[in-house]
Scaffold this active site. Structure first.
Site, PDB file in Angstrom:
ATOM      1  N   LYS A  95       0.834  -1.206   0.000  1.00  0.00           N
ATOM      2  CA  LYS A  95       0.000   0.000   0.000  1.00  0.00           C
ATOM      3  C   LYS A  95       0.871   1.260   0.000  1.00  0.00           C
ATOM      4  CE  LYS A  95      -2.103  -1.173   3.853  1.00  0.00           C
ATOM      5  NZ  LYS A  95      -1.458  -2.458   4.201  1.00  0.00           N
ATOM      6  N   ARG A 137      12.420  -5.874   5.457  1.00  0.00           N
ATOM      7  CA  ARG A 137      12.333  -4.412   5.589  1.00  0.00           C
ATOM      8  C   ARG A 137      12.971  -3.895   6.875  1.00  0.00           C
ATOM      9  NH1 ARG A 137       6.591  -1.379   5.298  1.00  0.00           N
ATOM     10  NH2 ARG A 137       6.199  -2.620   7.155  1.00  0.00           N
ATOM     11  N   ARG A 168       0.069  -9.201  13.310  1.00  0.00           N
ATOM     12  CA  ARG A 168      -0.537  -8.259  12.362  1.00  0.00           C
ATOM     13  C   ARG A 168      -1.367  -9.001  11.318  1.00  0.00           C
ATOM     14  NH1 ARG A 168       4.863  -5.491  10.915  1.00  0.00           N
ATOM     15  NH2 ARG A 168       3.780  -4.369   9.257  1.00  0.00           N
TER      16      ARG A 168
HETATM   17  P1  B4P Z   1       4.679  -1.406   2.153  1.00  0.00           P
HETATM   18  O1  B4P Z   1       4.204  -0.794   0.886  1.00  0.00           O
HETATM   19  O2  B4P Z   1       5.452  -0.491   3.067  1.00  0.00           O
HETATM   20  O3  B4P Z   1       3.523  -2.062   3.029  1.00  0.00           O
HETATM   21  P2  B4P Z   1       2.206  -1.472   3.698  1.00  0.00           P
HETATM   22  O4  B4P Z   1       1.111  -2.289   3.118  1.00  0.00           O
HETATM   23  O5  B4P Z   1       2.093   0.019   3.520  1.00  0.00           O
HETATM   24  O6  B4P Z   1       2.550  -1.766   5.276  1.00  0.00           O
HETATM   25  P3  B4P Z   1       1.783  -1.823   6.674  1.00  0.00           P
HETATM   26  O7  B4P Z   1       0.333  -2.151   6.461  1.00  0.00           O
HETATM   27  O8  B4P Z   1       2.566  -2.766   7.529  1.00  0.00           O
HETATM   28  O9  B4P Z   1       1.972  -0.434   7.356  1.00  0.00           O
HETATM   29  P4  B4P Z   1       1.063   0.690   8.037  1.00  0.00           P
HETATM   30  O10 B4P Z   1       1.971   1.860   8.129  1.00  0.00           O
HETATM   31  O11 B4P Z   1      -0.238   0.889   7.319  1.00  0.00           O
HETATM   32  O12 B4P Z   1       5.559  -2.656   1.732  1.00  0.00           O
HETATM   33  C1  B4P Z   1       6.199  -3.486   2.672  1.00  0.00           C
HETATM   34  C2  B4P Z   1       7.544  -3.974   2.149  1.00  0.00           C
HETATM   35  O13 B4P Z   1       7.362  -4.747   0.954  1.00  0.00           O
HETATM   36  C3  B4P Z   1       8.504  -2.841   1.786  1.00  0.00           C
HETATM   37  O14 B4P Z   1       9.781  -3.193   2.247  1.00  0.00           O
HETATM   38  C4  B4P Z   1       8.471  -2.795   0.271  1.00  0.00           C
HETATM   39  O15 B4P Z   1       9.712  -2.358  -0.291  1.00  0.00           O
HETATM   40  C5  B4P Z   1       8.202  -4.263  -0.093  1.00  0.00           C
HETATM   41  N1  B4P Z   1       7.452  -4.402  -1.350  1.00  0.00           N
HETATM   42  C6  B4P Z   1       6.374  -3.665  -1.742  1.00  0.00           C
HETATM   43  N2  B4P Z   1       5.930  -4.094  -2.956  1.00  0.00           N
HETATM   44  C7  B4P Z   1       6.723  -5.158  -3.322  1.00  0.00           C
HETATM   45  C8  B4P Z   1       6.766  -6.035  -4.465  1.00  0.00           C
HETATM   46  N3  B4P Z   1       5.896  -5.934  -5.481  1.00  0.00           N
HETATM   47  N4  B4P Z   1       7.692  -7.021  -4.498  1.00  0.00           N
HETATM   48  C9  B4P Z   1       8.594  -7.157  -3.471  1.00  0.00           C
HETATM   49  N5  B4P Z   1       8.617  -6.333  -2.361  1.00  0.00           N
HETATM   50  C10 B4P Z   1       7.704  -5.351  -2.290  1.00  0.00           C
HETATM   51  O16 B4P Z   1       0.672   0.160   9.523  1.00  0.00           O
HETATM   52  C11 B4P Z   1       1.594   0.050  10.604  1.00  0.00           C
HETATM   53  C12 B4P Z   1       0.850  -0.059  11.948  1.00  0.00           C
HETATM   54  O17 B4P Z   1       0.159   1.194  12.263  1.00  0.00           O
HETATM   55  C13 B4P Z   1      -0.272  -1.115  12.050  1.00  0.00           C
HETATM   56  O18 B4P Z   1       0.231  -2.403  12.371  1.00  0.00           O
HETATM   57  C14 B4P Z   1      -1.153  -0.513  13.207  1.00  0.00           C
HETATM   58  O19 B4P Z   1      -0.624  -0.783  14.476  1.00  0.00           O
HETATM   59  C15 B4P Z   1      -1.066   0.988  12.965  1.00  0.00           C
HETATM   60  N6  B4P Z   1      -2.200   1.457  12.126  1.00  0.00           N
HETATM   61  C16 B4P Z   1      -2.080   1.998  10.869  1.00  0.00           C
HETATM   62  N7  B4P Z   1      -3.299   2.313  10.374  1.00  0.00           N
HETATM   63  C17 B4P Z   1      -4.210   1.967  11.336  1.00  0.00           C
HETATM   64  C18 B4P Z   1      -5.640   2.000  11.404  1.00  0.00           C
HETATM   65  N8  B4P Z   1      -6.387   2.457  10.372  1.00  0.00           N
HETATM   66  N9  B4P Z   1      -6.256   1.548  12.521  1.00  0.00           N
HETATM   67  C19 B4P Z   1      -5.533   1.094  13.564  1.00  0.00           C
HETATM   68  N10 B4P Z   1      -4.191   1.004  13.560  1.00  0.00           N
HETATM   69  C20 B4P Z   1      -3.513   1.439  12.462  1.00  0.00           C
END
Ligand code: B4P
Length: 185
Positions: free
Chosen positions: A13, A127, A140
């Site tokens: 995302k 990561r 998670r």
């Molecule tokens: P990202 O792109 O960083 O993943 P994400 O889905 O944004 O991460 P996440 O859901 O954990 O984070 P958030 O900040 O929302 O990609 C992850 C990795 O994969 C990176 O290293 C990237 O380089 C790699 N990658 C991406 N695409 C790839 C591909 N095609 N091939 C290979 N590698 C790839 O949440 C963090 C915390 O915040 C939650 O656990 C929760 O505690 C809190 N939180 C956030 N929103 C909340 C909400 N609405 N309600 C309650 N708590 C919340």
């Protein structure tokens, strides 16, 4: 265009979100980034959120909805916005539905990033963010399965869901996303 990015932790995302806002000129609202900002600033909210995030749990619906409500009241959302990592529970989704109704800003669509859990574990262990250790990632994923995955049906029922295969080359995934967004008009 007002959109939501939905998917498991590590489904891409944040990564694809950067590319989407750059191409479509949307305001990027990541609840994860907002919460990490509070942690970095050492606010009371940040101190409470840090413990929850480090454990892999979700911050309360009330806090997150309050943050999003404040963010959506700012003028830079006018050209359109992209919510990244929000909503994550049915209560958040219902709160968002009500909030957007009151603001007269309907959701154009919801992009769901489809990635299997084995791939997610590999990505997140590589990561090395504070909450990217094996035990926390498992929590998670459990939280995602029970609390967030039901949103797929919620948005499918609203006719808003667009599913994107989230595994493969970053540019190929982005091309799939662009095709879905072009189709939204
Ligand atoms: P990202 O792109 O960083 O993943 P994400 O889905 O944004 O991460 P996440 O859901 O954990 O984070 P958030 O900040 O929302 O990609 C992850 C990795 O994969 C990176 O290293 C990237 O380089 C790699 N990658 C991406 N695409 C790839 C591909 N095609 N091939 C290979 N590698 C790839 O949440 C963090 C915390 O915040 C939650 O656990 C929760 O505690 C809190 N939180 C956030 N929103 C909340 C909400 N609405 N309600 C309650 N708590 C919340």
């Amino acid at each position: 265009m007002n959109i939501v990015l939905l998917g498991a932790p590590g489904s891409g995302k944040g990564t694809q979100g950067e590319k989407i806002v750059a191409k479509f000129g949307l305001c990027h609202i990541s609840t994860g980034d907002l919460l990490r900002g509070e942690v970095a600033a050492g606010t009371p909210l940040g101190l409470e959120a840090k413990k929850i995030m480090d454990a892999g749990d979700l911050v309360s619906d009330e806090i997150v909805l309050g943050m999003v409500r404040g963010r959506l009241s700012k003028p830079d959302v006018e050209p359109g916005f992209m919510l990244d990592g929000f909503p994550r529970t049915l209560a958040q989704a219902q709160g968002l539905d009500e909030l957007l109704d009151s603001l007269e800003k309907p959701l154009s669509g919801v992009l769901f990033f489809d990635v299997d859990y084995k791939e997610i574990m590999t990505r997140l262990l590589a990561r090395k963010r504070a909450d990217d250790n094996e035990e926390t990632i498992r929590t998670r994923l459990d939280v995602y399965e029970t609390q967030t995955a039901p949103l797929i049906a919620h948005y499918r029922d609203q006719g808003k869901l667009r599913q994107v295969e989230g595994v493969g080359d970053l540019d190929e995934i982005f091309a799939r996303i662009t095709a879905e967004l072009a189709d939204l008009g």
